[in-house]
Motif scaffolding. Structure first.
Motif, mmCIF file in Angstrom:
data_model
loop_
_atom_site.group_PDB
_atom_site.id
_atom_site.type_symbol
_atom_site.label_atom_id
_atom_site.label_comp_id
_atom_site.label_asym_id
_atom_site.label_seq_id
_atom_site.Cartn_x
_atom_site.Cartn_y
_atom_site.Cartn_z
ATOM 1 N N LYS A 1 53.208 115.381 -6.933
ATOM 2 C CA LYS A 1 52.729 114.065 -6.524
ATOM 3 C C LYS A 1 51.459 114.266 -5.690
ATOM 4 N N LEU A 2 50.762 113.195 -5.430
ATOM 5 C CA LEU A 2 49.564 113.234 -4.593
ATOM 6 C C LEU A 2 50.010 113.328 -3.140
ATOM 7 N N LEU A 3 49.486 114.318 -2.424
ATOM 8 C CA LEU A 3 49.941 114.593 -1.059
ATOM 9 C C LEU A 3 48.909 114.215 -0.005
ATOM 10 N N GLY A 4 49.397 113.655 1.074
ATOM 11 C CA GLY A 4 48.587 113.415 2.255
ATOM 12 C C GLY A 4 48.728 114.588 3.206
ATOM 13 N N PRO A 5 48.122 114.487 4.394
ATOM 14 C CA PRO A 5 48.155 115.592 5.349
ATOM 15 C C PRO A 5 49.582 115.956 5.768
ATOM 16 N N GLY A 6 49.867 117.250 5.766
ATOM 17 C CA GLY A 6 51.167 117.738 6.197
ATOM 18 C C GLY A 6 52.296 117.545 5.194
ATOM 19 N N GLU A 7 52.009 116.980 4.040
ATOM 20 C CA GLU A 7 53.060 116.752 3.046
ATOM 21 C C GLU A 7 53.167 117.934 2.092
#
Length: 157
Positions: free
Chosen positions: A117-123
């Motif tokens: 999936k598309l990840l944001g910061p820290g994911e």
């Protein structure tokens, strides 16, 4: 004194040895490989290539180590079939905003082996897949503009 165990004891022991060998072989064959790849705010994966065994189950974990917001610097990892048109795929991905930059048209969908999936910061996200044949499987981040720097090759041997 010459003591011989009963035939059932011999057969039970032999079956136990064979069964434990089979279980060990099955576990060793189906254990698979886990790989961890990181992404960051400078549009980089921490690796550009790695090798796996063709036909082996692979679990790939992607971690976004960046701090910038997902809308500005989101990352994913898309594994494509050998010979895929990476630039064409990335161009189609730009138009797939509602699907987190994963194209849904038949031609581009047919190129995809697996994707996170598309990840944001820290994911982080994990995806499990098998590369069926030997070959060079490209991987990219399909967030707009990222594929130019964020791509690599998985070599299935």
């Amino acid at each position: 004194m010459n003591f011989k165990p009963p035939m059932t004891r011999i057969i039970t022991t032999l079956l136990a040895v064979l069964l434990s060998s089979a279980i060990f072989a099955f576990a060793a064959h189906h254990e698979g490989t886990t790989l961890e790849i990181t992404s960051n705010d400078t549009m980089q994966f921490n690796t550009k290539s790695f090798e796996v065994k063709a036909g082996e189950e692979i679990t790939l974990v992607l971690k976004n180590l960046g701090k910038l917001p997902k809308a500005a610097m989101g990352h994913n990892l898309v594994i494509l079939k050998p010979g895929s048109n990476v630039a064409g795929f990335a161009t189609a991905a730009v138009r797939a905003v509602v699907n987190e930059y994963i194209p849904t048209d038949d031609a581009n969908k047919a190129m995809i082996i697996a994707h996170t999936k598309l990840l944001g910061p820290g994911e982080e996200d994990a995806v499990t897949f098998t590369l069926p044949d030997t070959g060079a499987y490209p991987f990219v981040c399909s967030f707009p503009g990222h594929f130019a720097l964020m791509q690599g090759i998985i070599y299935a041997k």
